[in-house]
Every structure is written in structure tokens, then in C-alpha cells.
Design a protein around this motif. Structure first.
Motif, PDB file in Angstrom:
ATOM      1  N   ARG A  90       0.819  -1.208   0.000  1.00 26.66           N
ATOM      2  CA  ARG A  90       0.000   0.000   0.000  1.00 26.66           C
ATOM      3  C   ARG A  90       0.856   1.262   0.000  1.00 26.66           C
ATOM      4  O   ARG A  90       0.801   2.102   0.911  1.00 26.66           O
ATOM      5  N   GLN A  91       1.636   1.423  -1.079  1.00 24.60           N
ATOM      6  CA  GLN A  91       2.526   2.570  -1.204  1.00 24.60           C
ATOM      7  C   GLN A  91       3.075   2.641  -2.629  1.00 24.60           C
ATOM      8  O   GLN A  91       2.947   1.715  -3.413  1.00 24.60           O
ATOM      9  N   LYS A  92       3.641   3.788  -2.962  1.00 22.87           N
ATOM     10  CA  LYS A  92       4.421   4.009  -4.185  1.00 22.87           C
ATOM     11  C   LYS A  92       3.648   3.720  -5.478  1.00 22.87           C
ATOM     12  O   LYS A  92       4.246   3.391  -6.495  1.00 22.87           O
ATOM     13  N   GLY A  93       2.326   3.812  -5.440  1.00 24.06           N
ATOM     14  CA  GLY A  93       1.541   3.591  -6.642  1.00 24.06           C
ATOM     15  C   GLY A  93       1.523   2.161  -7.135  1.00 24.06           C
ATOM     16  O   GLY A  93       1.216   1.907  -8.309  1.00 24.06           O
ATOM     17  N   GLN A 200       1.128  10.220  -3.455  1.00 22.52           N
ATOM     18  CA  GLN A 200       1.874   9.166  -4.128  1.00 22.52           C
ATOM     19  C   GLN A 200       2.566   8.220  -3.155  1.00 22.52           C
ATOM     20  O   GLN A 200       2.741   7.040  -3.436  1.00 22.52           O
ATOM     21  N   ALA A 201       2.936   8.723  -1.986  1.00 23.65           N
ATOM     22  CA  ALA A 201       3.636   7.872  -1.013  1.00 23.65           C
ATOM     23  C   ALA A 201       2.761   6.736  -0.527  1.00 23.65           C
ATOM     24  O   ALA A 201       3.251   5.643  -0.225  1.00 23.65           O
ATOM     25  N   THR A 202       1.445   6.972  -0.435  1.00 26.15           N
ATOM     26  CA  THR A 202       0.542   5.939   0.067  1.00 26.15           C
ATOM     27  C   THR A 202      -0.473   5.487  -0.983  1.00 26.15           C
ATOM     28  O   THR A 202      -1.408   4.754  -0.654  1.00 26.15           O
ATOM     29  N   ALA A 203      -0.296   5.902  -2.224  1.00 26.58           N
ATOM     30  CA  ALA A 203      -1.225   5.507  -3.285  1.00 26.58           C
ATOM     31  C   ALA A 203      -0.988   4.057  -3.684  1.00 26.58           C
ATOM     32  O   ALA A 203       0.152   3.587  -3.751  1.00 26.58           O
ATOM     33  N   TRP A 204      -2.085   3.348  -3.931  1.00 24.52           N
ATOM     34  CA  TRP A 204      -1.971   1.973  -4.413  1.00 24.52           C
ATOM     35  C   TRP A 204      -3.275   1.592  -5.096  1.00 24.52           C
ATOM     36  O   TRP A 204      -4.308   2.241  -4.932  1.00 24.52           O
TER      37      TRP A 204
END
Length: 302
Positions: A90-93, A200-204
């Protein structure tokens, strides 16, 4: 080749969980379409290389980053593995593709239902159907980047009775396809859900597929939408490292291969002849039932 960079260059990681075998029947009605056919057929033909791991490998220090993570059979996850997996993905896209009953079992959560355990792992809300059936999938949404350009006559899955079965009931998810239950009942079975897109740090992104044996064109659409580099889209078998590209073609014919970056030279290693220079793509004509091996990199390495 010993002087070349032979580290894995794939942007797709595929995971097989050896521990989950302990929680299945021995009939192989799940494993043959979910693991054997998936690995041998479709995963080798969607247009990009992939690396295969045991699930516990992802928890090792220094595990490489990927853009698309495909989980074949993580049926049983205890609290420790479940929490670690969620932290990693759940991070970095990153995009995760979950098949069938991902996360449905957990001996640390005996009171939770299969659907609740799956929701905790994947981020989707599910409904369970206990009647075994041979699940088939078909597309219903053709405007999403994962399905755009795909034909409407695609059906896939298994005719072997599998149970329990699951489908998505989540108003925040985008339904891309439906699973066909007994009596022709169609329920959302192929869905995508995005999380924290503003950060973006927590995007998934989470993708769920209710049936096994996903065809290569469906995988290709998921990979493309996940930002994975596709070498070609002709259904050839592809393997690649940073400087080598191996292609096996059944049909043969004209092919155009796109490279991840511009190179000085593309060289046919079997025929010992240059193919192209200063390019980020090249064209060749492959004979039917043939295998080719290309070097793509600095001319000084030849």
C-alpha cells in the motif's frame, strides 16, 4: 553473457504461497487452473517478463520493487504475514492483483468470515456463495484503461466445481467484468479500486479477479494500466534481462519490439548479425515455431 547485467529486469512479480496448500483439498480443481495453467500459459504471453517467488520472499530485506504484484493463492495469511503484506503493497503507486479467494483464511481471526478476511487484505467488500460451481468470467466495462480495446467475446475461468465462490459488492470499486454463477446469475467478479491517489507515497491500486486462469490479453491490460513496459502485444513468449530479450513465436510473422530505453545496437545472437542501431524499438520477421535471442545495449559489450 557472464559480463552482462543478468539481474532480473521484470516489473511484474508473481507469488505462490506454499503454506496455503495445507488448507486446500487434494482434488486439484483449484490449483490446475489457478496455478498450473496460469503459470505455464498466460503469464508467459502477455508481453512482459515476470519474476516468480514464494510469498515469504517478499518479506525479505532488500526485496526489489515492482509495479505489478500478482498473487496466485495466498489463501491463508496469519496476522503477521497479513499486516506485513499490506504495509509493503500500500505505497508508491503499486498495483496488486488478487485471484479467487485471496486472504479468505486466517487462524488468528477465527470469528471473521471468509469475505471479511478477504476485504481486510484486498480493500474490496465481498459476498460469499457456498454452492460449488465452475466460475466463468466475462467483460462488461470496455472504457477502463485495463479493458479498453478488448473484444466483448472473451470468456475465461474454469468448468471444475470450485467452492466457496466470491464476488464484489463495493460501491467504491469499478466493475470491469462479471462472474457467472449457477442458473446464469451474473455478479461483479473483476473489479479495480484505487486508494489515496492524491498522495503518491501511500497511493496503491487493488485489482480482484473472482475466477482463475486469466487470459494473456486480460493480464496485458492490467499490466499496461499499472505502468509496466510491454515489449510487444502479439502473444509471443518473452523473457528479458536488462540487455537480453528472448522471444518464442508460434505463429511467426512481422514483429515490432519496444525496448525500455534507447540502445546503441540490437544484435541477433543466434544468427550473429546486427538488427538495428541507435533505437528504442526494432522490427524483425520471425519464422513460425521459432525462438530468437537478441542483445540490446552498448556495442562495446559485443
Amino acid at each position: 553473457a557472464l559480463t552482462l547485467d543478468r539481474r532480473p529486469a521484470a516489473e511484474v512479480a508473481v507469488f505462490l504461497d506454499d503454506q496455503s496448500y495445507n488448507y486446500e483439498s487434494n482434488r486439484n480443481n483449484v490449483d490446475i487452473p489457478l496455478i498450473w495453467r496460469q503459470r505455464v500459459v498466460s503469464l508467459n504471453r502477455f508481453g512482459a517478463p515476470h519474476d516468480i517467488y514464494l510469498l515469504d520472499d517478499i518479506f525479505e530485506k532488500g526485496f526489489p520493487d515492482y509495479k505489478l504484484y500478482i498473487f496466485l493463492n495466498p489463501f491463508h495469511l496469519d496476522n503477521q504475514r497479513r499486516a506485513a503484506l499490506k504495509t509493503i503493497l500500500r505505497q508508491k503507486g503499486r498495483t496488486s492483483l488478487w485471484l479467487y479467494g485471496a486472504g479468505c483464511l486466517n487462524s488468528d481471526l477465527p470469528a471473521a468470515t471468509h469475505a471479511e478476511r478477504m476485504a481486510d487484505l484486498t480493500g474490496f467488500s465481498f459476498v460469499q456463495s457456498d454452492g460449488p460451481w465452475g466460475p466463468l468470467m466475462h467483460l462488461t466495462n470496455f472504457s477502463h484503461p485495463m479493458t479498453e480495446g478488448l473484444p466483448q467475446d472473451w470468456f475465461w475461468g474454469s468448468t471444475q466445481p470450485i467452492g466457496p465462490l466470491f464476488h464484489v459488492e463495493d460501491p467504491e470499486a469499478t466493475t470491469l467484468g462479471e462472474i457467472v454463477y449457477s442458473l446464469g446469475r451474473c455478479k461483479p467478479g473483476y473489479a479495480v479500486k484505487q486508494f489515496q491517489q492524491g498522495d503518491q507515497a501511500t497511493a496503491w491500486t487493488s485489482v480482484y479477479m473472482a475466477s482463475p486462469d486469466i487470459p494473456a490479453p486480460i493480464l496485458r491490460g492490467i499490466a499496461r494500466a499499472s505502468g509496466v513496459h510491454l515489449y510487444n502485444e502479439e502473444g509471443d513468449v518473452l523473457y528479458a534481462t536488462a540487455q537480453l530479450l528472448s522471444v518464442h513465436s508460434v505463429s511467426g510473422g512481422k514483429r515490432r519490439f519496444k525496448l525500455p530505453h534507447r540502445v546503441e545496437i540490437v544484435y541477433d545472437l543466434f544468427n550473429q548479425s546486427p538488427v538495428a542501431e541507435q533505437v528504442d524499438a526494432f522490427e524483425v520477421t520471425l519464422p513460425p515455431a521459432s525462438t530468437a535471442l537478441y542483445f540490446a545495449g552498448a556495442a562495446s559489450l559485443l
